[in-house]
Design an enzyme around this catalytic site. Structure first.
Site, PDB file in Angstrom:
ATOM      1  N   GLY A 141       0.850  -1.191   0.000  1.00  0.00           N
ATOM      2  CA  GLY A 141       0.000   0.000   0.000  1.00  0.00           C
ATOM      3  C   GLY A 141       0.884   1.239   0.000  1.00  0.00           C
ATOM      4  O   GLY A 141       1.659   1.459   0.927  1.00  0.00           O
ATOM      5  N   VAL A 173       3.330  -1.399   4.032  1.00  0.00           N
ATOM      6  CA  VAL A 173       2.996  -0.007   3.696  1.00  0.00           C
ATOM      7  C   VAL A 173       4.259   0.722   3.297  1.00  0.00           C
ATOM      8  O   VAL A 173       5.295   0.604   3.956  1.00  0.00           O
ATOM      9  CB  VAL A 173       2.315   0.703   4.896  1.00  0.00           C
ATOM     10  CG1 VAL A 173       2.187   2.197   4.634  1.00  0.00           C
ATOM     11  CG2 VAL A 173       0.951   0.084   5.183  1.00  0.00           C
ATOM     12  N   LYS A 174       4.171   1.428   2.199  1.00  0.00           N
ATOM     13  CA  LYS A 174       5.274   2.321   1.796  1.00  0.00           C
ATOM     14  C   LYS A 174       4.797   3.746   2.053  1.00  0.00           C
ATOM     15  O   LYS A 174       3.764   4.175   1.525  1.00  0.00           O
ATOM     16  CB  LYS A 174       5.588   2.131   0.309  1.00  0.00           C
ATOM     17  CG  LYS A 174       6.372   3.284  -0.310  1.00  0.00           C
ATOM     18  CD  LYS A 174       6.985   2.853  -1.609  1.00  0.00           C
ATOM     19  CE  LYS A 174       6.392   3.478  -2.853  1.00  0.00           C
ATOM     20  NZ  LYS A 174       6.659   4.890  -3.028  1.00  0.00           N
ATOM     21  N   THR A 175       5.560   4.458   2.883  1.00  0.00           N
ATOM     22  CA  THR A 175       5.188   5.843   3.148  1.00  0.00           C
ATOM     23  C   THR A 175       6.426   6.659   3.481  1.00  0.00           C
ATOM     24  O   THR A 175       7.548   6.171   3.321  1.00  0.00           O
ATOM     25  CB  THR A 175       4.106   5.936   4.248  1.00  0.00           C
ATOM     26  OG1 THR A 175       3.593   7.271   4.282  1.00  0.00           O
ATOM     27  CG2 THR A 175       4.633   5.567   5.635  1.00  0.00           C
TER      28      THR A 175
END
Ligand code: 5RP
Length: 260
Positions: A141, A173-175
């Site tokens: 995500g 998650v990539k953020t």
């Protein structure tokens, strides 16, 4: 579940639980930007140091030379560019089935929290998550913030985005890394978080410090592009990054490796 576990092991090392993923998907929205005018050169230069690559179906099909050794993460979302009315209107660019047929080990899909396209992009992420679950393929995500770049520095906002992505079905998650309270971002998210780098830092030492800070705050690694392939010292830099991620070396040692 075994298929998903096997695929995940090509993204995050089963030994360290961490991953060094190089993103080279920027062209889908930004065109041939500095550093990736010739993606083949970037693959050639960095492939041996990465665990996995994040790219689009187009670059995988036309440029990447498969060697069976690297995890392949392909993008399900796209279809918006810097020239269009709204770069956050990132919806379907490929189906889960199409990306699986291209041998994806994981699928990436963006959602833009706080943007006018939040609802549509989150709905799209949920639908992609459903397809990924059906086929046992992990979903990355990708949390974007749109135009308000200050939000990328706000731990409360990034914690919100990371949690929202996990709640909508993301397995990783990539953020963005927040210099303050990044541990609160990872603490509030039930799945591993890998950081993007954003625009090039002033120095390569700053890039190493960002990655060390993220790992100390509980990140599982990086899905990073510009800070690696826009550097004039990409190879020493990625070697130092690899040692940070998989050998947990100190920032001082990483800087020494970079400058050796
Ligand atoms: C581009 C992306 C990139 O994959 C992501 O932002 C990571 O790259 P960088 O480290 O250059 O920010 O989503 O659309």
């Amino acid at each position: 579940m075994k298929g998903k576990k096997n695929r995940l092991a090509r993204i995050l090392s089963p030994e360290t639980g961490r991953g060094l993923i190089i993103a080279i998907d920027h062209g889908m929205a930004l065109g041939p930007m500095t550093g990736i005018e010739k993606p083949a050169k970037v693959f050639e230069m960095l492939d041996q140091y990465t665990d996995a690559w994040l790219m689009t179906k187009g670059i995988f099909t036309h440029v990447y030379k498969p060697n069976g050794k690297k995890g392949i993460i392909l993008r399900a979302s796209g279809a918006a560019t810097i020239a269009g009315p709204d770069i956050t209107r990132e919806l379907s660019a490929a189906s889960v089935e199409e990306l699986l047929s291209l041998s994806a080990d994981a699928i990436a899909c963006s959602a833009y929290i706080g943007s006018s396209n939040e609802h549509e992009t989150l709905q799209h992420m949920s639908r992609v998550a459903e397809g990924c679950r059906r086929w046992g393929i992990p979903l990355i995500g990708v949390i974007g913030v749109g135009k308000d770049k200050e939000k990328a520095q706000d731990p409360k906002f990034i914690a919100l985005g990371a949690r929202v992505a996990a709640e909508h079905g993301a397995d990783i998650v990539k953020t963005y890394y927040t210099a303050e309270k990044f541990d609160s971002v990872t603490a509030g998210c039930p799945v591993p978080i890998a950081i993007a780098g954003g625009p090039k830092c002033e120095t390569d030492e700053d890039t190493l410090a960002m990655i060390r800070g993220a790992l100390d705050g509980g990140a599982a690694g990086i899905v990073m592009g510009r800070n690696i392939w826009q550097s004039s010292r990409s190879i020493p830099l990625i070697k130092a990054v690899r040692a940070l991620i998989h050998e947990d070396i100190s920032l001082k040692k990483a800087v020494a490796m970079l400058n050796a």
